[in-house]
Design a protein around this motif. Structure first.
Motif, short mmCIF file in Angstrom:
data_model
loop_
_atom_site.label_atom_id
_atom_site.label_comp_id
_atom_site.label_asym_id
_atom_site.label_seq_id
_atom_site.Cartn_x
_atom_site.Cartn_y
_atom_site.Cartn_z
N GLN A 1 0.81 -1.22 0.00
CA GLN A 1 0.00 0.00 0.00
C GLN A 1 0.84 1.27 0.00
O GLN A 1 0.40 2.30 -0.51
CB GLN A 1 -0.94 0.00 1.19
N ASN A 2 2.05 1.19 0.53
CA ASN A 2 2.89 2.39 0.61
C ASN A 2 3.31 2.93 -0.75
O ASN A 2 3.67 4.10 -0.87
CB ASN A 2 4.13 2.11 1.47
N ILE A 3 3.23 2.13 -1.81
CA ILE A 3 3.64 2.64 -3.12
C ILE A 3 2.66 3.68 -3.64
O ILE A 3 3.00 4.46 -4.52
CB ILE A 3 3.84 1.52 -4.17
N PHE A 4 1.45 3.69 -3.11
CA PHE A 4 0.44 4.63 -3.57
C PHE A 4 0.47 5.97 -2.83
O PHE A 4 -0.30 6.86 -3.14
CB PHE A 4 -0.96 4.00 -3.44
N SER A 5 1.33 6.09 -1.86
CA SER A 5 1.39 7.30 -1.04
C SER A 5 2.06 8.45 -1.78
O SER A 5 3.23 8.36 -2.16
CB SER A 5 2.16 7.01 0.25
N PRO A 6 1.34 9.55 -1.98
CA PRO A 6 1.91 10.67 -2.73
C PRO A 6 2.78 11.61 -1.90
O PRO A 6 3.27 12.61 -2.40
CB PRO A 6 0.67 11.41 -3.24
N GLY A 7 3.00 11.28 -0.64
CA GLY A 7 3.72 12.18 0.26
C GLY A 7 5.15 12.48 -0.14
O GLY A 7 5.65 13.56 0.14
N MET A 8 5.82 11.54 -0.76
CA MET A 8 7.20 11.74 -1.19
C MET A 8 7.23 11.68 -2.71
O MET A 8 7.11 10.60 -3.30
CB MET A 8 8.10 10.68 -0.56
N GLN A 9 7.36 12.83 -3.32
CA GLN A 9 7.20 12.95 -4.77
C GLN A 9 8.12 12.01 -5.54
O GLN A 9 7.68 11.34 -6.47
CB GLN A 9 7.45 14.39 -5.20
N GLY A 10 9.38 11.93 -5.19
CA GLY A 10 10.32 11.08 -5.92
C GLY A 10 9.95 9.62 -5.83
O GLY A 10 9.98 8.89 -6.83
N LYS A 11 9.61 9.17 -4.65
CA LYS A 11 9.22 7.77 -4.45
C LYS A 11 7.92 7.46 -5.18
O LYS A 11 7.77 6.42 -5.81
CB LYS A 11 9.08 7.47 -2.96
N PHE A 12 6.98 8.38 -5.08
CA PHE A 12 5.69 8.20 -5.76
C PHE A 12 5.89 8.09 -7.27
O PHE A 12 5.34 7.21 -7.92
CB PHE A 12 4.75 9.36 -5.43
#
Length: 109
Positions: A53-64
Motif C-alpha cells: 500500500q505504501n507505493i500509492f502514497s503521494p507524500g514523497m514525490q520522488g518515491k511516488f
C-alpha cells in the motif's frame, strides 16, 4: 529502496514471459473471450494493493513517481500480450484496473 519495486515488477514480467506467455498465446487462439492477461492482472493487482500500500502514497514525490513509473511499465508489459482492441478496452476498463487507478492520487500533483 525505490529500485526494489522496479526490480520486482521486472522479475514478475520476466516470469510471465517465461512461464505464462505460451499459455496466454494459446488461450487467445482458442477464444477471444478468454482473457488470461486480465485474470493475471486481477491476482497481481490484489497482491500489490493489499501488501504494498505504501507505493500509492503521494507524500514523497520522488518515491511516488518511481512507483508510478514502475507500475506503468508493468502494465505496458502485460498489455504486450493483448491481441485485440476489444481485449485492450476490456482490460483497461475492468473493475481491477479501475480499483488500481483509483489508488494513485494523481490529482495531488
Amino acid at each position: 529502496p525505490m529500485d526494489a519495486l522496479k526490480a520486482l515488477f521486472e522479475e514478475l514480467l520476466a516470469t510471465v514471459d517465461r512461464r505464462c506467455a505460451p499459455v496466454i498465446q494459446a488461450a487467445s487462439g482458442v477464444s477471444p473471450r478468454f482473457r488470461l492477461v486480465q485474470v493475471l492482472w486481477g491476482v497481481i493487482q490484489e497482491v500489490v494493493v493489499k501488501r504494498m500500500q505504501n507505493i500509492f502514497s503521494p507524500g514523497m514525490q520522488g518515491k511516488f513517481h518511481a512507483s508510478y513509473s514502475a507500475a506503468h511499465t508493468l502494465l505496458c508489459g502485460l498489455e504486450r500480450y493483448i491481441v485485440s482492441m476489444e481485449e485492450l478496452a476490456a482490460f483497461r476498463g475492468c473493475p481491477e484496473m479501475q480499483a488500481w487507478n483509483s489508488k494513485w492520487l494523481l490529482s495531488v500533483y
